[in-house]
Design a protein around this motif. Structure first.
Motif, PDB file in Angstrom:
ATOM      1  N   PRO A 179     -10.697   3.063  19.016  1.00  0.00           N
ATOM      2  CA  PRO A 179     -10.066   3.085  17.901  1.00  0.00           C
ATOM      3  C   PRO A 179      -8.853   4.172  17.253  1.00  0.00           C
ATOM      4  N   PRO A 180      -8.085   3.118  16.676  1.00  0.00           N
ATOM      5  CA  PRO A 180      -7.608   5.095  15.783  1.00  0.00           C
ATOM      6  C   PRO A 180      -7.543   6.310  15.629  1.00  0.00           C
ATOM      7  N   GLY A 181      -7.324   7.349  16.395  1.00  0.00           N
ATOM      8  CA  GLY A 181      -8.741   8.284  15.811  1.00  0.00           C
ATOM      9  C   GLY A 181      -7.911   8.921  14.338  1.00  0.00           C
ATOM     10  N   VAL A 182      -8.705  10.604  14.550  1.00  0.00           N
ATOM     11  CA  VAL A 182      -7.523  11.598  13.647  1.00  0.00           C
ATOM     12  C   VAL A 182      -7.833  12.682  14.634  1.00  0.00           C
ATOM     13  N   SER A 183      -6.920  13.331  13.534  1.00  0.00           N
ATOM     14  CA  SER A 183      -6.462  14.441  14.383  1.00  0.00           C
ATOM     15  C   SER A 183      -6.737  16.629  13.059  1.00  0.00           C
ATOM     16  N   PHE A 184      -7.350  17.278  13.653  1.00  0.00           N
ATOM     17  CA  PHE A 184      -7.091  18.584  12.641  1.00  0.00           C
ATOM     18  C   PHE A 184      -6.392  19.477  13.091  1.00  0.00           C
ATOM     19  N   PHE A 185      -6.526  20.963  12.539  1.00  0.00           N
ATOM     20  CA  PHE A 185      -4.860  22.209  12.681  1.00  0.00           C
ATOM     21  C   PHE A 185      -3.470  21.327  12.804  1.00  0.00           C
ATOM     22  N   GLN A 186      -3.058  20.394  12.812  1.00  0.00           N
ATOM     23  CA  GLN A 186      -1.281  20.306  12.678  1.00  0.00           C
ATOM     24  C   GLN A 186      -1.353  18.718  11.455  1.00  0.00           C
ATOM     25  N   GLY A 187      -0.546  19.761  10.989  1.00  0.00           N
ATOM     26  CA  GLY A 187      -0.739  18.343   9.257  1.00  0.00           C
ATOM     27  C   GLY A 187       0.207  17.344   9.838  1.00  0.00           C
ATOM     28  N   VAL A 188       0.044  16.160   9.390  1.00  0.00           N
ATOM     29  CA  VAL A 188       1.404  15.578   8.633  1.00  0.00           C
ATOM     30  C   VAL A 188       1.133  14.899   7.413  1.00  0.00           C
ATOM     31  N   ARG A 189       2.392  14.708   6.531  1.00  0.00           N
ATOM     32  CA  ARG A 189       2.613  14.103   5.336  1.00  0.00           C
ATOM     33  C   ARG A 189       3.561  13.022   5.431  1.00  0.00           C
ATOM     34  N   VAL A 190       3.408  12.564   4.241  1.00  0.00           N
ATOM     35  CA  VAL A 190       4.337  10.668   4.470  1.00  0.00           C
ATOM     36  C   VAL A 190       5.080  11.150   3.493  1.00  0.00           C
ATOM     37  N   GLU A 191       6.326  10.891   3.590  1.00  0.00           N
ATOM     38  CA  GLU A 191       7.664  11.552   2.523  1.00  0.00           C
ATOM     39  C   GLU A 191       7.818  10.075   1.585  1.00  0.00           C
ATOM     40  N   SER A 192       8.654  10.508   0.764  1.00  0.00           N
ATOM     41  CA  SER A 192       8.776   9.171  -0.331  1.00  0.00           C
ATOM     42  C   SER A 192       9.315   8.023   0.608  1.00  0.00           C
ATOM     43  N   THR A 199     -11.188   4.763   6.219  1.00  0.00           N
ATOM     44  CA  THR A 199     -11.487   6.920   5.663  1.00  0.00           C
ATOM     45  C   THR A 199     -10.715   6.870   4.900  1.00  0.00           C
ATOM     46  N   GLN A 200      -9.483   6.239   4.779  1.00  0.00           N
ATOM     47  CA  GLN A 200      -8.318   6.710   4.002  1.00  0.00           C
ATOM     48  C   GLN A 200      -7.871   5.671   2.985  1.00  0.00           C
ATOM     49  N   LYS A 201      -8.263   4.389   3.383  1.00  0.00           N
ATOM     50  CA  LYS A 201      -9.047   3.462   2.221  1.00  0.00           C
ATOM     51  C   LYS A 201      -8.992   3.327   0.823  1.00  0.00           C
ATOM     52  N   ILE A 202     -10.507   3.577   1.313  1.00  0.00           N
ATOM     53  CA  ILE A 202     -11.610   3.962   0.448  1.00  0.00           C
ATOM     54  C   ILE A 202     -11.903   4.667  -0.069  1.00  0.00           C
ATOM     55  N   PRO A 203     -12.237   6.000   0.290  1.00  0.00           N
ATOM     56  CA  PRO A 203     -11.410   7.251  -0.922  1.00  0.00           C
ATOM     57  C   PRO A 203     -10.220   7.511  -1.558  1.00  0.00           C
ATOM     58  N   TRP A 204      -9.301   6.257  -1.396  1.00  0.00           N
ATOM     59  CA  TRP A 204      -7.929   6.764  -2.232  1.00  0.00           C
ATOM     60  C   TRP A 204      -7.378   7.846  -1.793  1.00  0.00           C
ATOM     61  N   ALA A 233      -2.005   9.989  -2.032  1.00  0.00           N
ATOM     62  CA  ALA A 233      -3.110   9.262  -3.038  1.00  0.00           C
ATOM     63  C   ALA A 233      -2.829   7.735  -2.586  1.00  0.00           C
ATOM     64  N   LEU A 234      -3.463   6.601  -2.239  1.00  0.00           N
ATOM     65  CA  LEU A 234      -3.034   5.240  -1.169  1.00  0.00           C
ATOM     66  C   LEU A 234      -4.052   4.420  -1.875  1.00  0.00           C
ATOM     67  N   GLY A 235      -3.441   3.022  -2.209  1.00  0.00           N
ATOM     68  CA  GLY A 235      -3.943   2.093  -2.466  1.00  0.00           C
ATOM     69  C   GLY A 235      -3.605   0.894  -2.281  1.00  0.00           C
ATOM     70  N   ILE A 236      -4.670   0.006  -2.650  1.00  0.00           N
ATOM     71  CA  ILE A 236      -3.847  -1.855  -3.247  1.00  0.00           C
ATOM     72  C   ILE A 236      -2.723  -1.373  -4.250  1.00  0.00           C
ATOM     73  N   VAL A 269       0.354  -0.965  -0.064  1.00  0.00           N
ATOM     74  CA  VAL A 269      -0.058  -0.274   0.125  1.00  0.00           C
ATOM     75  C   VAL A 269       0.666   1.422   0.129  1.00  0.00           C
ATOM     76  N   PRO A 270       1.383   2.086  -1.202  1.00  0.00           N
ATOM     77  CA  PRO A 270       1.986   2.723  -1.117  1.00  0.00           C
ATOM     78  C   PRO A 270       0.634   4.743  -0.744  1.00  0.00           C
ATOM     79  N   VAL A 271       2.071   5.069  -0.136  1.00  0.00           N
ATOM     80  CA  VAL A 271       1.218   6.670  -0.355  1.00  0.00           C
ATOM     81  C   VAL A 271       2.246   7.023  -0.909  1.00  0.00           C
ATOM     82  N   GLU A 272       1.753   8.064  -1.906  1.00  0.00           N
ATOM     83  CA  GLU A 272       1.920   8.736  -3.362  1.00  0.00           C
ATOM     84  C   GLU A 272       2.155  10.238  -2.695  1.00  0.00           C
TER      85      GLU A 272
END
Lengths: 275, 303
Positions: free
Chosen positions: B205-218, B124-129, A195-198, A188-191
């Motif tokens: 369960p795990p939750g979400v948070s608003f107003f402090q951002g996180v981004r995933v690097e490569s 919440t993350q997977k289904i909207p891609w 964008a994220l998906g299997i 499951v990469p995160v672009e």
């Protein structure tokens, strides 16, 4: 079929679903005839305390004692092993995706990742891993979520949430105890734009991951039956679950005669690509 | 320790002027009989503070723009390190405001009628891609339904990866995680909020948070963005009857050595759920089916 499996490896679960009677029930798919199966061996030296097969589509659970190492073998390649962990003594303390990710500051699971609980404490540690990264973002498939992803015509199909509920029920747990999970061998990469998906997997027949229990841990696994995305390469295959006790005393016992113990032979060797 | 001294959650929630100890407070109250104690207690009413609920909600001093105050059903300023919770009717609009740029609204959502149905961050993350929360992003349950949808967002700095803080995390980072202390953990506050609705730690369960951002690097590194500055807001629509739990605590990845959190304003007002005639209802195939499931459930329950 190709296999390093021996007669000494007990099969405690059927390797295919279905039974002896003719049935009109639409059960899930199983791997195609001729699929290459590599049964592998433990990634860590030790005395084998458990060696079981999880059939395609089926759930599984076991308690892994503190210090023991569970190797999961992706027997047929790119077969997602959806996985939840619980403190065996206090199952309300259980695996937590966000705690695992926050503590390591990274979204992917690799060798060295400490699998943490909802209290932030270590449950297990990834001690060896034969694919680039393991997933813990993608969650589990289920009848309900499948309707969102693929349409209501797949509602009847089996899913990992169903497996988790069935197996959790055998352990006195229920829907309140299901949380976001690990997906061994799923990709499951995160672009960059989020964008994220299997997508197509990075595993192959016989690839393995090994996790050491940092205390007594109940491990719940669903051998993913999903046939609408590539999380099992559209070809559900078995998983092999091996638990070893790596302590020197246990290894002494294991290495002692009689020679020719098939499990000793199977445990030898360092896997290609281990990191 | 220095981190505790610089915490913004250390003051006793504005009840006493800073620096005023218990000895001074003793001198301010005549409580030597039931009559005098009653008089003393009643004399304290009618005051306002920096963080408090506003009742009735229509009297909020911070009613959001273009909202009819008479439609408000919830108005509150949550203290730094504080928490709040409410059961909301289907269709209610819920808005969080970050007036200082330092709020962090950690959120858990439950179906108020069957709390075993709750926020599922993976779905919440997977289904909207899409891993990052923003406009029209559904907050999905594990039962294939929309608990709430993001209907407004002027921040764009949110997080669905890191969840909230645990006692273990805050003890390591700040030396203290007590819910009554200067650096409470989000989980510690959620436990109390959940308990007030008969729920326990099994139910968080795990939750979400608003107003402090996180981004995933490569390489998967979780990169801290921080806030988009003061004055941003997020608006949600309750698409089902909701139990809402909110903890306003420092984000787990907040790199600042002190425990810095600003006040969080919460407002909710009457409204209608997203309906079949609205573009959002069919914005994506996944969202469309999620809404169909949600309406199906609500119709059958007579909601």
């Amino acid at each position: 079929m190709a296999t390093t499996r021996t007669g000494n490896t007990p099969v405690t679960r059927p390797t295919v679903p279905g039974g002896p009677v003719a049935s009109t029930v639409p059960v899930g798919a199983v791997y195609a005839e001729g699929t290459r199966l590599e049964w592998g061996a433990s990634l860590v030296e030790g005395s084998v305390v458990l060696d079981e097969t999880v059939a395609p589509n089926a759930p599984w659970s076991a308690v892994v004692r503190q210090g023991h190492v569970l190797t999961i073998v992706d027997v047929g390649g790119n077969q997602s092993a959806d996985c939840l962990l619980y403190s065996a003594d206090d199952p309300e303390e259980r695996y937590s995706v966000p705690d695992t990710l926050s503590w390591q500051g990274n979204a992917y699971v690799r060798t060295g990742t400490v699998l943490r609980s909802n209290e932030g404490r270590p449950l297990m540690t990834v001690v060896a891993n034969e694919i680039d990264r393991q997933d813990t973002i993608g969650g589990a498939c289920g009848k309900e979520s499948n309707t969102l992803r693929y349409g209501h015509h797949v509602m009847f199909q089996h899913g990992c949430r169903e497996n988790f509920l069935a197996e959790a029920g055998r352990r006195g747990l229920g829907v309140r105890d299901l949380v976001s999970n690990l997906n061994w061998f799923m990709n499951v990469p995160v672009e960059a734009d989020g964008a994220l998906g299997i997508v197509d997997g990075m595993s192959a027949p016989g690839r393995r991951v090994a996790v050491r229990a940092e205390r007594d841990v109940l491990v719940l696994v669903s051998n993913c039956p999903q046939m609408n995305n590539p999380c099992n390469d559209f070809n559900p295959t078995p998983l092999r679950m091996l638990v070893v006790d790596p302590t020197p005393a246990a290894r002494e016992t294991r290495l002692a005669p009689p020679v020719g113990d098939a499990r000793s032979a199977a445990a030898a060797g360092t896997p290609e690509g281990a990191s | 320790m220095t981190t505790a001294e610089s915490s913004t959650a250390g003051a006793p929630h504005g009840r006493y002027p800073a620096g005023q100890g218990s000895a001074r407070a003793r001198d301010l109250h005549l409580t030597d009989s039931v009559r005098s104690a009653r008089q003393d207690a009643r004399a304290q009413g009618g005051q306002s503070g920096q963080w408090m609920p506003y009742l009735p909600a229509s009297g909020s001093p911070y009613c959001p723009p273009e909202v009819d105050p008479s439609a408000l059903v919830w108005a509150e300023t949550v203290a730094p390190g504080g928490y709040t919770h409410k059961v909301l009717a289907r269709g209610t609009r819920l808005r969080f405001d970050d007036p200082t740029g330092d709020a962090c609204a950690h959120l858990l959502l439950f179906n108020a009628l069957e709390p075993i149905e709750r926020l599922n961050v993976a779905d919440t993350q997977k289904i909207p891609w899409q891993a990052y929360l923003g406009q029209n992003h559904p907050l999905l349950s594990g039962d294939g339904r929309v608990l709430a949808v993001v209907s407004g967002d002027s921040s764009g700095r949110h997080d669905a990866f890191c969840g909230t803080t645990t006692d273990a995390w805050n003890e390591r980072k700040y030396g203290d995680a007590r819910p009554e202390g200067p650096s409470p953990s989000g989980r510690g506050l959620f436990l109390k909020a959940a308990a007030k609705h008969g729920l326990s730690r099994r139910d968080l369960p795990p939750g979400v948070s608003f107003f402090q951002g996180v981004r995933v690097e490569s390489d998967g590194t979780l990169g801290w963005q921080g806030s988009a500055g003061p004055g941003t807001h997020v608006e949600l629509i309750a698409e089902m009857p909701l139990l809402v739990l909110v903890a306003n605590v420092a984000h787990p990845l907040d790199p600042r050595p002190g425990y810095v959190v600003g006040p969080l304003r919460v407002h909710a007002w009457r409204g209608a759920p997203t309906g079949p005639g609205e573009p959002r209802f069919t914005a994506t195939p996944e969202l469309h089916r999620a809404y169909l499931n949600t309406v199906d459930y609500c119709e059958a329950r007579g909601l």
